[in-house]
Design a protein around this motif. Structure first.
Motif, mmCIF file in Angstrom:
data_model
loop_
_atom_site.group_PDB
_atom_site.id
_atom_site.type_symbol
_atom_site.label_atom_id
_atom_site.label_comp_id
_atom_site.label_asym_id
_atom_site.label_seq_id
_atom_site.Cartn_x
_atom_site.Cartn_y
_atom_site.Cartn_z
ATOM 1 N N ASP A 182 2.123 2.683 0.650
ATOM 2 C CA ASP A 182 3.039 2.865 -0.477
ATOM 3 C C ASP A 182 3.705 1.541 -0.851
ATOM 4 O O ASP A 182 3.825 1.209 -2.036
ATOM 5 C CB ASP A 182 4.111 3.900 -0.143
ATOM 6 N N ALA B 137 3.333 -0.487 -4.383
ATOM 7 C CA ALA B 137 4.516 -0.859 -5.155
ATOM 8 C C ALA B 137 4.577 -2.366 -5.391
ATOM 9 O O ALA B 137 4.871 -2.820 -6.504
ATOM 10 C CB ALA B 137 5.779 -0.394 -4.443
ATOM 11 N N ILE C 295 4.600 -3.037 -9.432
ATOM 12 C CA ILE C 295 5.902 -3.169 -10.099
ATOM 13 C C ILE C 295 6.066 -4.470 -10.879
ATOM 14 O O ILE C 295 6.517 -4.433 -12.020
ATOM 15 C CB ILE C 295 7.046 -2.947 -9.089
ATOM 16 N N PHE D 62 5.069 2.466 -13.167
ATOM 17 C CA PHE D 62 4.566 2.664 -11.808
ATOM 18 C C PHE D 62 4.787 4.125 -11.452
ATOM 19 O O PHE D 62 5.918 4.605 -11.436
ATOM 20 C CB PHE D 62 5.303 1.753 -10.828
ATOM 21 N N THR E 224 4.612 7.122 -8.697
ATOM 22 C CA THR E 224 4.661 7.243 -7.247
ATOM 23 C C THR E 224 5.290 8.570 -6.854
ATOM 24 O O THR E 224 5.522 9.428 -7.704
ATOM 25 C CB THR E 224 5.436 6.058 -6.636
ATOM 26 N N ARG F 142 10.206 6.344 -5.176
ATOM 27 C CA ARG F 142 10.949 6.075 -6.414
ATOM 28 C C ARG F 142 12.426 5.886 -6.094
ATOM 29 O O ARG F 142 13.066 4.957 -6.603
ATOM 30 C CB ARG F 142 10.761 7.210 -7.406
ATOM 31 N N VAL G 265 12.940 2.506 -4.447
ATOM 32 C CA VAL G 265 12.719 1.396 -5.385
ATOM 33 C C VAL G 265 13.852 1.267 -6.400
ATOM 34 O O VAL G 265 14.254 0.160 -6.748
ATOM 35 C CB VAL G 265 11.369 1.588 -6.110
ATOM 36 N N VAL H 40 9.672 3.547 -13.336
ATOM 37 C CA VAL H 40 9.114 4.179 -12.153
ATOM 38 C C VAL H 40 9.178 5.693 -12.346
ATOM 39 O O VAL H 40 10.252 6.254 -12.547
ATOM 40 C CB VAL H 40 9.859 3.754 -10.874
#
Length: 90
Positions: A34, A38, A42, A48, A50, A55, A58, A73
């Motif tokens: 993951d 990312a 990103i 992005f 996910t 999320r 991030v 995201v």
């Protein structure tokens, strides 16, 4: 300077540090993949997609990587459809 010139390293290190810092969050084997996804998406893509937990990591403080790299995201099918529909309508 690393955010501009080596964003992949910045994102990968930031995600690892955030997980290690949060004692309540258990590090899982799939976190490596993951974080890699990312870190390569990103800084270079506008969107992005996910899962919710990544999320959250991030997009919340202290990281806020979505704001730093101006990337949306998305963590749900519905949100993705709304986003794509808005692009088509524009």
């Amino acid at each position: 300077k690393i955010k501009r010139e080596l964003p992949q390293f910045h994102i990968h290190a930031a995600l690892h540090a955030a997980v290690r810092f949060d004692a309540a969050r258990k590090f899982q084997a799939n976190d490596f993949e993951d974080f890699r996804h990312a870190s390569v998406a990103i800084p270079y893509y506008d969107v992005f997609c996910t899962e919710r937990s990544l999320r959250h990591l991030v997009c919340t403080k202290p990281l806020c990587l979505d704001k730093i790299y101006r990337t949306k995201v998305i963590a749900s099918d519905e949100e993705f459809l709304v986003h794509v529909s808005s692009l088509i309508a524009a």
